[in-house]
Design a protein around this motif. Structure first.
Motif, PDB file in Angstrom:
ATOM      1  N   LYS A   2      80.676 -11.191 -30.456  1.00 16.35           N
ATOM      2  CA  LYS A   2      81.746 -11.864 -31.193  1.00 16.35           C
ATOM      3  C   LYS A   2      81.951 -13.288 -30.700  1.00 16.35           C
ATOM      4  O   LYS A   2      81.745 -13.597 -29.531  1.00 16.35           O
ATOM      5  N   LYS A   5      86.710 -17.093 -31.637  1.00 20.52           N
ATOM      6  CA  LYS A   5      87.641 -17.067 -32.765  1.00 20.52           C
ATOM      7  C   LYS A   5      87.814 -15.645 -33.286  1.00 20.52           C
ATOM      8  O   LYS A   5      88.934 -15.216 -33.603  1.00 20.52           O
ATOM      9  N   GLU A   6      86.723 -14.894 -33.335  1.00 18.56           N
ATOM     10  CA  GLU A   6      86.799 -13.499 -33.778  1.00 18.56           C
ATOM     11  C   GLU A   6      87.580 -12.656 -32.776  1.00 18.56           C
ATOM     12  O   GLU A   6      88.357 -11.774 -33.168  1.00 18.56           O
ATOM     13  N   ASN A   9      91.270 -13.350 -33.347  1.00 21.86           N
ATOM     14  CA  ASN A   9      91.768 -12.684 -34.555  1.00 21.86           C
ATOM     15  C   ASN A   9      91.986 -11.193 -34.312  1.00 21.86           C
ATOM     16  O   ASN A   9      92.963 -10.608 -34.808  1.00 21.86           O
ATOM     17  N   ASP A  10      91.080 -10.573 -33.547  1.00 24.06           N
ATOM     18  CA  ASP A  10      91.230  -9.152 -33.209  1.00 24.06           C
ATOM     19  C   ASP A  10      92.516  -8.926 -32.414  1.00 24.06           C
ATOM     20  O   ASP A  10      93.262  -7.968 -32.656  1.00 24.06           O
ATOM     21  N   LEU A  12      95.241 -10.871 -32.309  1.00 21.73           N
ATOM     22  CA  LEU A  12      96.421 -11.114 -33.148  1.00 21.73           C
ATOM     23  C   LEU A  12      96.660  -9.947 -34.110  1.00 21.73           C
ATOM     24  O   LEU A  12      97.810  -9.563 -34.352  1.00 21.73           O
ATOM     25  N   ASP A  13      95.581  -9.383 -34.634  1.00 19.47           N
ATOM     26  CA  ASP A  13      95.717  -8.220 -35.524  1.00 19.47           C
ATOM     27  C   ASP A  13      96.315  -7.033 -34.770  1.00 19.47           C
ATOM     28  O   ASP A  13      97.183  -6.324 -35.288  1.00 19.47           O
ATOM     29  N   LYS A 140     102.664 -15.410 -31.109  1.00 16.92           N
ATOM     30  CA  LYS A 140     101.408 -15.683 -31.819  1.00 16.92           C
ATOM     31  C   LYS A 140     101.147 -17.183 -31.929  1.00 16.92           C
ATOM     32  O   LYS A 140     100.004 -17.639 -31.754  1.00 16.92           O
ATOM     33  N   GLN A 144      97.944 -19.132 -30.222  1.00 18.31           N
ATOM     34  CA  GLN A 144      97.042 -19.972 -31.008  1.00 18.31           C
ATOM     35  C   GLN A 144      96.966 -21.395 -30.458  1.00 18.31           C
ATOM     36  O   GLN A 144      95.900 -22.008 -30.444  1.00 18.31           O
TER      37      GLN A 144
END
Length: 207
Positions: A2, A5-6, A9-10, A12-13, A140, A144
């Protein structure tokens, strides 16, 4: 593999799936030990790092009582107020020592546990977590911002090295943030301990 950035995102999800247990979900009836651990296991499963980890065990609960973090059960049953304190302990235990949690809890357990005093322990729990949605959004945004700052590091290094070094910078920045906040919490608890000891000493002098 990964990209960073991926990975972000994981994270944050997953953060979006974690929430505190709403007050109305906490049983009003008293529970036996096995029922308490089952309740915690069911409602805290999303917060666990590994699925096989236990959110709460009988040994943990007994240790909390032994270290004055949790009042003893009544006829082997735990009340809604016991569950509220156990939830607070769950969030504190990876950050603070038992000694610190006991100091922080003492006014709560002495004044509001099993008491008609206002605010009730339920109200305290509700108030503390009332800003959860705003806190999650601020968290969040902060994550970021830290990630974007880390993406600007090591710009003069070879591309094949940048990804990991920037990830290392990001994790280090998050870790330092946690370290500083932990220091702040410990300082405030130390102040409470000093004030409590001073009050006790003053009371003894007056006798």
């Amino acid at each position: 593999m990964k990209t960073n950035k991926e990975r972000l995102n994981d994270i944050l999800d997953r953060l979006g799936t974690i929430s505190y247990i709403k007050l109305e979900k906490i049983p009003e009836i008293d529970l036996y030990m096995d029922q308490v651990t089952s309740f915690m296991e069911e409602h805290l499963r999303k917060a666990k790092r590994n699925p096989e980890d236990k959110a709460l065990t009988k040994t943990m609960i007994n240790n909390y009582a032994k270290n004055n973090l949790l009042p003893p059960p009544v006829k082997k049953k735990y009340s809604k107020e016991h569950l509220i304190l156990l939830l607070f302990i769950y969030y504190y235990k990876n950050l603070l020592s038992f000694h610190d949690i006991e100091q922080l809890f003492r006014p709560i357990t002495e004044q509001y546990f099993n008491s008609s005093a206002e605010p009730s322990l339920s109200r305290i729990y509700e108030e503390v977590f009332s800003l959860e949605d705003q806190q999650m959004e601020r968290l969040k945004a902060d994550i970021q911002a830290k990630f974007q700052a880390s993406e600007e590091t090591f710009a003069d290094f070879p591309v094949e090295d940048q990804e990991y070094l920037q990830l290392f910078a990001f994790i280090s920045e998050l870790s330092f943030d946690v370290y500083l906040k932990k220091q702040m919490v410990e300082m405030m608890i130390d102040q409470l301990r000093e004030e409590s000891e001073a009050d006790t000493s003053e009371t003894r002098k007056k006798r």
